[in-house]
Design a protein around this motif. Sequence first.
Motif, PDB file in Angstrom:
ATOM      1  N   ALA A   1      36.374 -14.556  -6.990  1.00  0.00           N
ATOM      2  CA  ALA A   1      36.707 -14.749  -5.583  1.00  0.00           C
ATOM      3  C   ALA A   1      35.912 -15.882  -4.932  1.00  0.00           C
ATOM      4  O   ALA A   1      34.932 -16.378  -5.490  1.00  0.00           O
ATOM      5  N   HIS A   2      36.375 -16.250  -3.734  1.00  0.00           N
ATOM      6  CA  HIS A   2      35.708 -17.249  -2.886  1.00  0.00           C
ATOM      7  C   HIS A   2      35.513 -18.579  -3.609  1.00  0.00           C
ATOM      8  O   HIS A   2      34.469 -19.222  -3.487  1.00  0.00           O
ATOM      9  N   LEU A   3      36.515 -19.028  -4.361  1.00  0.00           N
ATOM     10  CA  LEU A   3      36.437 -20.320  -5.039  1.00  0.00           C
ATOM     11  C   LEU A   3      36.499 -21.443  -4.007  1.00  0.00           C
ATOM     12  O   LEU A   3      37.305 -21.403  -3.079  1.00  0.00           O
ATOM     13  N   SER A   4      35.643 -22.436  -4.189  1.00  0.00           N
ATOM     14  CA  SER A   4      35.642 -23.607  -3.316  1.00  0.00           C
ATOM     15  C   SER A   4      36.928 -24.409  -3.521  1.00  0.00           C
ATOM     16  O   SER A   4      37.365 -24.646  -4.646  1.00  0.00           O
ATOM     17  N   GLN A   5      37.505 -24.838  -2.421  1.00  0.00           N
ATOM     18  CA  GLN A   5      38.719 -25.653  -2.490  1.00  0.00           C
ATOM     19  C   GLN A   5      38.449 -27.007  -3.111  1.00  0.00           C
ATOM     20  O   GLN A   5      39.303 -27.569  -3.797  1.00  0.00           O
ATOM     21  N   ASP A   6      37.249 -27.553  -2.884  1.00  0.00           N
ATOM     22  CA  ASP A   6      36.921 -28.902  -3.339  1.00  0.00           C
ATOM     23  C   ASP A   6      36.098 -28.945  -4.620  1.00  0.00           C
ATOM     24  O   ASP A   6      36.110 -29.958  -5.322  1.00  0.00           O
ATOM     25  N   ASN A   7      35.383 -27.877  -4.928  1.00  0.00           N
ATOM     26  CA  ASN A   7      34.401 -27.948  -6.020  1.00  0.00           C
ATOM     27  C   ASN A   7      34.644 -26.919  -7.123  1.00  0.00           C
ATOM     28  O   ASN A   7      33.716 -26.535  -7.829  1.00  0.00           O
TER      29      ASN A   7
END
Length: 264
Positions: free
Chosen positions: A217-223
């Motif tokens: 969960a909570h994966l970074s959109q950019d990284n």
Amino acid sequence: MTMRFSVLASGSTGNAFYIETDRQRLLVDAGLSGKQLEELFAEIGRHPKQLDALLVTHEHSDHIKGLGVLARKYRLPVYANEKTWRAMEQTVGDIPPEQKFVFPLGAVRTFGDVDVESFGVSHDAAEPMFYVFHYEGKKLALLTDTGYVSERIKKTIENADVFVFESNHDVGMLRMGRYPWSVKRRILSDVGHISNEEAGLALADVIGDRTKQIYLAHLSQDNNMKELARMTVTQVLEQKGLAVGARFRLYDTDPRRATALAYV
């Protein structure tokens, strides 16, 4: 008698988690607009008007963006600790006093037939906390937005049937990315977020005999990327002797699509 759940949305742009039992329907965080949340509920055949309570983890906008709208529209009881209430008061707008409840850090509250245990995390918010849900011998642990996973946290969440677990960034992508160094330093710090590799190492310490499902969960959109998160966590777990797909499975989450309503 069952406990079911859906990660309605998870990522750096918005977070919401739904859990239900035979007698209770709870939402943890409302980090998207009211309209978006209603659409996500519709994806799993539910509606916010059916909710019994809304629980808050901390005051960052990707966790409370739609909280005020939802609470007022559907007259929902809202639970947060005192420091979080003070920190988010201006952001969420007026919520009637009879809908505001304090859920202290490190406490257990019973909602109908489910016991909810709160625990503190290391994040740059007033008093961030996440939750473990206990129902009829089943255990679901929700943990994102922490700079590291302490031994105290591990003890609290260990051997859950289901983990919804932060896997925020790939360190290489973050270091090479477009963020200013001050933001990168914050994410990498002890009050930021845990990386894919750190997620794998922490999970290796808490997965138990009853663990069946893990949602990254909570994966970074950019990284980060779903495939990269899954691959990295899988590699770390297998290096620790835990075969993904044997006793337990890894699942993706998404900032715009709800996961299918699943049984614990």
